[in-house]
Enzyme design. Structure first.
Site, PDB file in Angstrom:
ATOM      1  N   ARG A  47       0.782  -1.237   0.000  1.00  0.00           N
ATOM      2  CA  ARG A  47       0.000   0.000   0.000  1.00  0.00           C
ATOM      3  C   ARG A  47       0.815   1.290   0.000  1.00  0.00           C
ATOM      4  NH1 ARG A  47      -3.407  -1.997   4.960  1.00  0.00           N
ATOM      5  NH2 ARG A  47      -1.342  -2.893   5.206  1.00  0.00           N
ATOM      6  N   ASP A  92      -0.427 -14.159  -0.523  1.00  0.00           N
ATOM      7  CA  ASP A  92      -0.477 -13.943   0.925  1.00  0.00           C
ATOM      8  C   ASP A  92      -0.255 -15.247   1.657  1.00  0.00           C
ATOM      9  OD1 ASP A  92      -1.125 -11.708   2.991  1.00  0.00           O
ATOM     10  OD2 ASP A  92      -2.063 -13.543   3.741  1.00  0.00           O
TER      11      ASP A  92
HETATM   12  O1  CP3 Z   1       5.842  -7.593  -1.904  1.00  0.00           O
HETATM   13  C1  CP3 Z   1       5.383  -8.327  -1.007  1.00  0.00           C
HETATM   14  O2  CP3 Z   1       6.098  -8.796  -0.093  1.00  0.00           O
HETATM   15  C2  CP3 Z   1       3.903  -8.567  -1.048  1.00  0.00           C
HETATM   16  C3  CP3 Z   1       3.440  -9.973  -1.016  1.00  0.00           C
HETATM   17  C4  CP3 Z   1       3.001 -10.405   0.374  1.00  0.00           C
HETATM   18  C5  CP3 Z   1       1.743 -10.105   0.980  1.00  0.00           C
HETATM   19  N1  CP3 Z   1       1.654 -10.800   2.144  1.00  0.00           N
HETATM   20  C6  CP3 Z   1       0.672  -9.250   0.419  1.00  0.00           C
HETATM   21  C7  CP3 Z   1      -0.144  -8.476   1.383  1.00  0.00           C
HETATM   22  C8  CP3 Z   1       3.690 -11.214   1.248  1.00  0.00           C
HETATM   23  C9  CP3 Z   1       5.115 -11.767   1.116  1.00  0.00           C
HETATM   24  C10 CP3 Z   1       2.834 -11.460   2.360  1.00  0.00           C
HETATM   25  C11 CP3 Z   1       3.190 -12.368   3.466  1.00  0.00           C
HETATM   26  C12 CP3 Z   1       2.433 -12.292   4.713  1.00  0.00           C
HETATM   27  N2  CP3 Z   1       1.089 -12.166   4.877  1.00  0.00           N
HETATM   28  C13 CP3 Z   1       3.008 -12.458   5.986  1.00  0.00           C
HETATM   29  C14 CP3 Z   1       4.463 -12.743   6.248  1.00  0.00           C
HETATM   30  C15 CP3 Z   1       5.239 -11.497   6.183  1.00  0.00           C
HETATM   31  C16 CP3 Z   1       5.223 -10.714   7.472  1.00  0.00           C
HETATM   32  O3  CP3 Z   1       4.746  -9.583   7.432  1.00  0.00           O
HETATM   33  O4  CP3 Z   1       5.702 -11.231   8.483  1.00  0.00           O
HETATM   34  C17 CP3 Z   1       1.989 -12.366   6.932  1.00  0.00           C
HETATM   35  C18 CP3 Z   1       2.151 -12.445   8.429  1.00  0.00           C
HETATM   36  C19 CP3 Z   1       0.786 -12.201   6.229  1.00  0.00           C
HETATM   37  C20 CP3 Z   1      -0.595 -12.093   6.768  1.00  0.00           C
HETATM   38  C21 CP3 Z   1      -1.140 -10.752   6.505  1.00  0.00           C
HETATM   39  N3  CP3 Z   1      -1.538 -10.306   5.247  1.00  0.00           N
HETATM   40  C22 CP3 Z   1      -1.364  -9.688   7.416  1.00  0.00           C
HETATM   41  C23 CP3 Z   1      -1.034  -9.758   8.891  1.00  0.00           C
HETATM   42  C24 CP3 Z   1      -1.918  -8.639   6.690  1.00  0.00           C
HETATM   43  C25 CP3 Z   1      -2.434  -7.335   7.224  1.00  0.00           C
HETATM   44  C26 CP3 Z   1      -1.317  -6.400   7.408  1.00  0.00           C
HETATM   45  C27 CP3 Z   1      -1.743  -4.986   7.187  1.00  0.00           C
HETATM   46  O5  CP3 Z   1      -0.806  -4.191   7.143  1.00  0.00           O
HETATM   47  O6  CP3 Z   1      -2.932  -4.711   7.035  1.00  0.00           O
HETATM   48  C28 CP3 Z   1      -1.983  -9.014   5.332  1.00  0.00           C
HETATM   49  C29 CP3 Z   1      -2.474  -8.195   4.216  1.00  0.00           C
HETATM   50  C30 CP3 Z   1      -1.533  -7.989   3.062  1.00  0.00           C
HETATM   51  N4  CP3 Z   1      -0.864  -8.998   2.428  1.00  0.00           N
HETATM   52  C31 CP3 Z   1      -1.256  -6.747   2.409  1.00  0.00           C
HETATM   53  C32 CP3 Z   1      -0.383  -7.064   1.343  1.00  0.00           C
HETATM   54  C33 CP3 Z   1       0.171  -6.103   0.333  1.00  0.00           C
HETATM   55  C34 CP3 Z   1      -1.802  -5.385   2.776  1.00  0.00           C
HETATM   56  C35 CP3 Z   1      -3.264  -5.315   2.731  1.00  0.00           C
HETATM   57  C36 CP3 Z   1      -3.961  -4.908   1.473  1.00  0.00           C
HETATM   58  O7  CP3 Z   1      -3.421  -4.679   0.378  1.00  0.00           O
HETATM   59  O8  CP3 Z   1      -5.186  -4.794   1.595  1.00  0.00           O
END
Ligand code: CP3
Length: 365
Positions: A47, A92
């Protein structure tokens, strides 16, 4: 005479290709010498980036993941805009929950919510391990990214580690104290082990699909493993992680094993045999690397919030990390955790430049 940068056992470009074979990211994962330190960022597509927000106006996160054209576009755009050495596939961590029988959604500002969390042996038994092929959309997206970048960039596939995914399944979302998770882990260890076993089956098949589609490296995210003390990591999480690491390595690709707040767990995490261990920013990189040991590469470890600092401060911290790595083969520059919303993109680009231009000063003569 050709200037040989001192930040690694550097190979001048005139040497035969075989020595420089492979791109610098994959070489660093294997602790081979590189011309300069490779860099990429956890959550580099997200984002904080205008282009991603534009796509998100019309599609939910899960829609983007499930449409290979969109997932590939988001992956490629971020990697190209930043000029990084590796592209992590846009997906994700929670996607494998769906074919296992658990519905989830991302609620604005609250992170993921799993609608019917797994709390009993009965619910563990009901989880399915025979529908991993439903995740083929991730493989299709990887194929598109691989076709685009070919050898230019490393392509990273990923999955969650058994402990971290189990914690989402049991808690029903993020957690502060992991009470439900640890209650099952300690109180019904048979159900706990059966849950991790099922996850290893699904994740192995999921990684296999990603490798076949063109992933050069697999990163296993044990993001919340820092919630475990060392004895509990050993007794309840290590073995499943190790099995997954070894299974993926048998597919012929290196594994990056990542967690945060892991200072006390690093030697044990390294004992999984993962090629690269992710380091967070809470201890200096050289100290973390000593804990991990010289047989492993490391990835890290800038505090992601440093990206909000003035450029001079940012540069100081970037150089501190590169100096701590001493140009030893096997350092991949990254953050200690993911880029957060609101991060100035130009600062992320500046870090890429700083890492690419960095040369170790000669200390004696
Ligand atoms: O470039 C990249 O790294 C993006 C690809 C990616 C996403 N999720 C997209 C995403 C990757 C590698 C992940 C992994 C992921 N997802 C992890 C491991 C990485 C870490 O942070 O430790 C975890 C714990 C998740 C679970 C998850 N997904 C959470 C806790 C959240 C919410 C976080 C928030 O900031 O709201 C997500 C949502 C998410 N996954 C987003 C993205 C770009 C943001 C939300 C959105 O676009 O609506």
């Amino acid at each position: 005479m050709m200037e040989i940068p001192a930040n690694s056992p550097v190979l001048p470009e005139t040497l035969p290709d075989t020595i420089l074979e492979g791109n610098r990211f994959i070489r660093a994962c294997l602790r081979r010498p590189v011309d300069r330190t490779p860099v990429w960022f956890l959550r580099q597509a997200g984002r904080y980036m205008q282009e991603y927000r534009e796509v998100r106006k019309f599609h939910t996160l899960v829609e983007i993941c499930k449409q290979p054209d969109l997932a590939a576009e988001v992956t490629i755009t971020a990697a190209e805009k930043l000029g990084v050495d590796a592209a992590i596939i846009f997906a994700d961590l929670l996607l494998p929950l769906e074919p296992m029988g658990l519905d989830f959604e991302f609620q604005a500002g609250e992170g993921p919510v799993v609608h019917h969390p797994v709390r009993s042996a009965e619910e563990v038994r009901a989880l399915r391990t025979d529908r991993t092929a439903d995740l083929a959309y991730v493989a299709r997206a990887i194929e598109k990214v691989a076709a685009h970048f070919r050898e230019r960039l490393g392509i990273i596939g990923f999955c969650g580690a058994p402990y971290t995914l189990a914690s989402y399944m049991i808690e029903g979302g993020g957690s502060k104290n992991y009470i439900h998770t640890k209650r099952m882990m300690f109180g019904d260890t048979t159900a706990w082990r059966s849950l991790l076993d099922k996850l290893v089956v699904v994740l192995t098949e999921y990684c296999q699909m990603q490798v076949q589609a063109g992933a050069d490296v697999i990163q296993i995210f044990d993001s919340w493993v820092g919630s475990l003390g060392l004895s509990d990591y050993r007794d309840y999480a290590f073995e499943a992680s190790k099995r997954l690491v070894r299974a993926v390595q048998k597919m012929g690709v290196p594994v990056i094993y990542f967690g945060v707040e892991t200072a006390g767990l690093l030697p044990e995490m390294a004992a999984t045999g993962a090629d690269v261990i992710g380091l967070d920013w809470r201890q200096p990189l050289d100290q973390g690397w000593r804990s991990v040991g010289p047989a492993h590469a490391v990835q890290g470890n800038l505090d992601p919030i440093t990206l909000f600092a003035p450029l001079e401060v940012l540069e100081l911290r970037v150089k501190e990390i590169l100096r701590a790595a001493q140009g030893r083969p096997g350092h991949i520059f990254n953050l200690g955790h993911g880029i957060v919303p609101g991060t100035p993109v130009e600062n992320v680009q500046a870090v890429v430049r700083m890492v690419h231009e960095f040369r170790l000063e000669k200390t004696n003569g």
